[in-house]
Design a protein around this motif. Structure first.
Motif, PDB file in Angstrom:
ATOM      1  N   ALA A  97     -17.939  98.759  87.827  1.00  0.00           N
ATOM      2  CA  ALA A  97     -18.852  98.767  88.968  1.00  0.00           C
ATOM      3  C   ALA A  97     -18.247  97.867  90.030  1.00  0.00           C
ATOM      4  O   ALA A  97     -17.868  96.728  89.747  1.00  0.00           O
ATOM      5  N   GLY A  98     -18.122  98.386  91.243  1.00  0.00           N
ATOM      6  CA  GLY A  98     -17.517  97.586  92.299  1.00  0.00           C
ATOM      7  C   GLY A  98     -17.772  98.163  93.672  1.00  0.00           C
ATOM      8  O   GLY A  98     -18.389  99.221  93.827  1.00  0.00           O
ATOM      9  N   THR A  99     -17.298  97.442  94.669  1.00  0.00           N
ATOM     10  CA  THR A  99     -17.474  97.821  96.070  1.00  0.00           C
ATOM     11  C   THR A  99     -16.250  98.577  96.558  1.00  0.00           C
ATOM     12  O   THR A  99     -15.116  98.140  96.361  1.00  0.00           O
ATOM     13  N   ALA A 100     -16.485  99.698  97.207  1.00  0.00           N
ATOM     14  CA  ALA A 100     -15.382 100.570  97.607  1.00  0.00           C
ATOM     15  C   ALA A 100     -14.571 100.003  98.766  1.00  0.00           C
ATOM     16  O   ALA A 100     -15.118  99.637  99.808  1.00  0.00           O
ATOM     17  N   VAL A 101     -13.270  99.912  98.552  1.00  0.00           N
ATOM     18  CA  VAL A 101     -12.288  99.765  99.625  1.00  0.00           C
ATOM     19  C   VAL A 101     -11.540 101.092  99.637  1.00  0.00           C
ATOM     20  O   VAL A 101     -10.895 101.458  98.648  1.00  0.00           O
ATOM     21  N   THR A 102     -11.637 101.837 100.717  1.00  0.00           N
ATOM     22  CA  THR A 102     -11.136 103.203 100.733  1.00  0.00           C
ATOM     23  C   THR A 102      -9.734 103.291 101.327  1.00  0.00           C
ATOM     24  O   THR A 102      -9.364 102.523 102.216  1.00  0.00           O
ATOM     25  N   VAL A 103      -8.977 104.266 100.816  1.00  0.00           N
ATOM     26  CA  VAL A 103      -7.602 104.468 101.263  1.00  0.00           C
ATOM     27  C   VAL A 103      -7.360 105.960 101.441  1.00  0.00           C
ATOM     28  O   VAL A 103      -7.677 106.755 100.546  1.00  0.00           O
ATOM     29  N   LYS A 104      -6.798 106.338 102.562  1.00  0.00           N
ATOM     30  CA  LYS A 104      -6.322 107.703 102.784  1.00  0.00           C
ATOM     31  C   LYS A 104      -4.807 107.652 102.792  1.00  0.00           C
ATOM     32  O   LYS A 104      -4.186 107.088 103.696  1.00  0.00           O
ATOM     33  N   ALA A 105      -4.195 108.180 101.716  1.00  0.00           N
ATOM     34  CA  ALA A 105      -2.747 108.097 101.546  1.00  0.00           C
ATOM     35  C   ALA A 105      -2.118 109.473 101.665  1.00  0.00           C
ATOM     36  O   ALA A 105      -2.717 110.489 101.284  1.00  0.00           O
ATOM     37  N   ILE A 114      -4.131  96.920  98.802  1.00  0.00           N
ATOM     38  CA  ILE A 114      -4.365  95.928  97.745  1.00  0.00           C
ATOM     39  C   ILE A 114      -4.453  94.527  98.335  1.00  0.00           C
ATOM     40  O   ILE A 114      -5.251  93.695  97.891  1.00  0.00           O
ATOM     41  N   THR A 115      -3.664  94.262  99.369  1.00  0.00           N
ATOM     42  CA  THR A 115      -3.666  92.924  99.975  1.00  0.00           C
ATOM     43  C   THR A 115      -4.934  92.649 100.772  1.00  0.00           C
ATOM     44  O   THR A 115      -5.188  91.503 101.146  1.00  0.00           O
ATOM     45  N   LEU A 116      -5.717  93.686 101.041  1.00  0.00           N
ATOM     46  CA  LEU A 116      -6.934  93.526 101.845  1.00  0.00           C
ATOM     47  C   LEU A 116      -8.201  93.515 101.000  1.00  0.00           C
ATOM     48  O   LEU A 116      -9.302  93.483 101.543  1.00  0.00           O
ATOM     49  N   THR A 117      -8.042  93.548  99.679  1.00  0.00           N
ATOM     50  CA  THR A 117      -9.204  93.603  98.802  1.00  0.00           C
ATOM     51  C   THR A 117      -9.724  92.210  98.475  1.00  0.00           C
ATOM     52  O   THR A 117      -9.050  91.198  98.687  1.00  0.00           O
ATOM     53  N   GLU A 118     -10.925  92.191  97.917  1.00  0.00           N
ATOM     54  CA  GLU A 118     -11.541  90.969  97.418  1.00  0.00           C
ATOM     55  C   GLU A 118     -11.955  91.187  95.968  1.00  0.00           C
ATOM     56  O   GLU A 118     -12.108  92.335  95.526  1.00  0.00           O
ATOM     57  N   PRO A 119     -12.145  90.122  95.194  1.00  0.00           N
ATOM     58  CA  PRO A 119     -12.625  90.277  93.816  1.00  0.00           C
ATOM     59  C   PRO A 119     -13.905  91.113  93.773  1.00  0.00           C
ATOM     60  O   PRO A 119     -14.814  90.929  94.588  1.00  0.00           O
ATOM     61  N   GLY A 120     -13.955  92.027  92.825  1.00  0.00           N
ATOM     62  CA  GLY A 120     -15.120  92.891  92.696  1.00  0.00           C
ATOM     63  C   GLY A 120     -14.995  94.215  93.424  1.00  0.00           C
ATOM     64  O   GLY A 120     -15.869  95.082  93.288  1.00  0.00           O
ATOM     65  N   ASP A 121     -13.908  94.411  94.172  1.00  0.00           N
ATOM     66  CA  ASP A 121     -13.709  95.676  94.883  1.00  0.00           C
ATOM     67  C   ASP A 121     -13.132  96.736  93.948  1.00  0.00           C
ATOM     68  O   ASP A 121     -12.512  96.433  92.925  1.00  0.00           O
ATOM     69  N   VAL A 122     -13.321  97.991  94.341  1.00  0.00           N
ATOM     70  CA  VAL A 122     -12.687  99.125  93.678  1.00  0.00           C
ATOM     71  C   VAL A 122     -11.894  99.885  94.732  1.00  0.00           C
ATOM     72  O   VAL A 122     -12.444 100.271  95.771  1.00  0.00           O
ATOM     73  N   LEU A 123     -10.616 100.099  94.488  1.00  0.00           N
ATOM     74  CA  LEU A 123      -9.808 100.909  95.395  1.00  0.00           C
ATOM     75  C   LEU A 123     -10.150 102.377  95.183  1.00  0.00           C
ATOM     76  O   LEU A 123     -10.042 102.889  94.067  1.00  0.00           O
ATOM     77  N   ILE A 124     -10.550 103.045  96.240  1.00  0.00           N
ATOM     78  CA  ILE A 124     -10.882 104.465  96.196  1.00  0.00           C
ATOM     79  C   ILE A 124      -9.846 105.189  97.047  1.00  0.00           C
ATOM     80  O   ILE A 124      -9.848 105.081  98.274  1.00  0.00           O
ATOM     81  N   ILE A 125      -8.933 105.923  96.396  1.00  0.00           N
ATOM     82  CA  ILE A 125      -7.745 106.445  97.062  1.00  0.00           C
ATOM     83  C   ILE A 125      -7.791 107.969  97.141  1.00  0.00           C
ATOM     84  O   ILE A 125      -7.869 108.658  96.114  1.00  0.00           O
TER      85      ILE A 125
END
Length: 229
Positions: free
Chosen positions: A52-60, A72-83
């Motif tokens: 369970a985490g907060t979305a940091v979104t990526v369009k690759a 990855i360098t812009l995330t914080e603890p508890g985030d989830v990378l959504i790519i």
């Protein structure tokens, strides 16, 4: 046009953590099955995953992971990378070292609509990863992309700051606005199921407890004699 937005309006961390005990099936039920669960093609890297985490979104760009490294360098603890990689599975966009970096920096997990690699190592480190496939082919690092924009992953629109949960059944998205209400409904649903479970253990049928018998009576039943010859 490529966009990099470093700031995310995150929900309260306690709210996000409260969803760690909520199954994806319950979220699907209480949100009315309105398309907030990702499709079955996105599978976890190992059994017993809980996320369970907060979305940091990526369009690759398919086949390229330069923007993922930046994200990855812009995330914080508890985030989830959504790519969002457009479902491209001919390249492993993320591997064990990148996941180790995510884990070391406190991320809750990673979801990629595309392929990853180093599947055994990722499973052994028990870092929650979901993907559409596995491929040993390495990615390029030459195309730009976007960070913290609306993406489509697993058939679901995800905005930065949404809450994403995952378990063995799959993935569910809870929009940041209204997450408190979803959590409240989820607890009510779990409590109701506990009560029903007690009746089922005593021999009652869900068919009758849920009123399905009344639905059945209103159906037009067709037998073999009604089939077209």
């Amino acid at each position: 046009m490529h966009t990099i937005e470093p700031d995310v309006e995150r929900p309260d961390r306690e709210l996000v953590e409260a969803f760690e005990e909520i199954p994806s099936t319950i979220v699907s039920d209480v949100t009315g099955n309105i398309g907030l669960t990702m499709d079955a093609g996105l599978r976890p890297a190992y059994d017993g995953v809980e996320m369970a985490g907060t979305a940091v979104t990526v369009k690759a760009a398919p086949g390229d992971n330069l923007i993922i490294h930046k994200a990855i360098t812009l995330t914080e603890p508890g985030d989830v990378l959504i790519i969002d990689c457009d479902g491209y599975t001919d390249t492993g966009h993320v591997g064990e070292l990148m996941c180790t970096s995510c884990q070391a920096n406190g991320l809750a997990g990673l979801v990629i609509d595309g392929a990853y690699r180093d599947s055994r190592e990722i499973a052994e480190m028990e870092f929650p990863v979901y993907g559409r496939g596995v491929n040993p082919q390495g990615p390029l690092k030459q195309d730009p992309g976007s960070i913290n924009v609306t993406v489509s992953v697993g058939g679901v629109s995800v905005d930065p700051g949404d809450i994403v949960i995952g378990d063995d059944d799959g993935l569910a998205v809870i929009p940041r606005e209204g997450a408190d209400e979803v959590l409240e409904r989820a607890h009510e649903k779990l409590s109701a199921e506990d009560s029903v479970r007690e009746e089922v253990l005593e021999g009652e049928y869900l068919y009758e407890l849920n009123g399905y018998d009344e639905l059945f009576e209103n159906l037009t039943i067709v037998g073999p004699e009604d089939s077209i010859q």
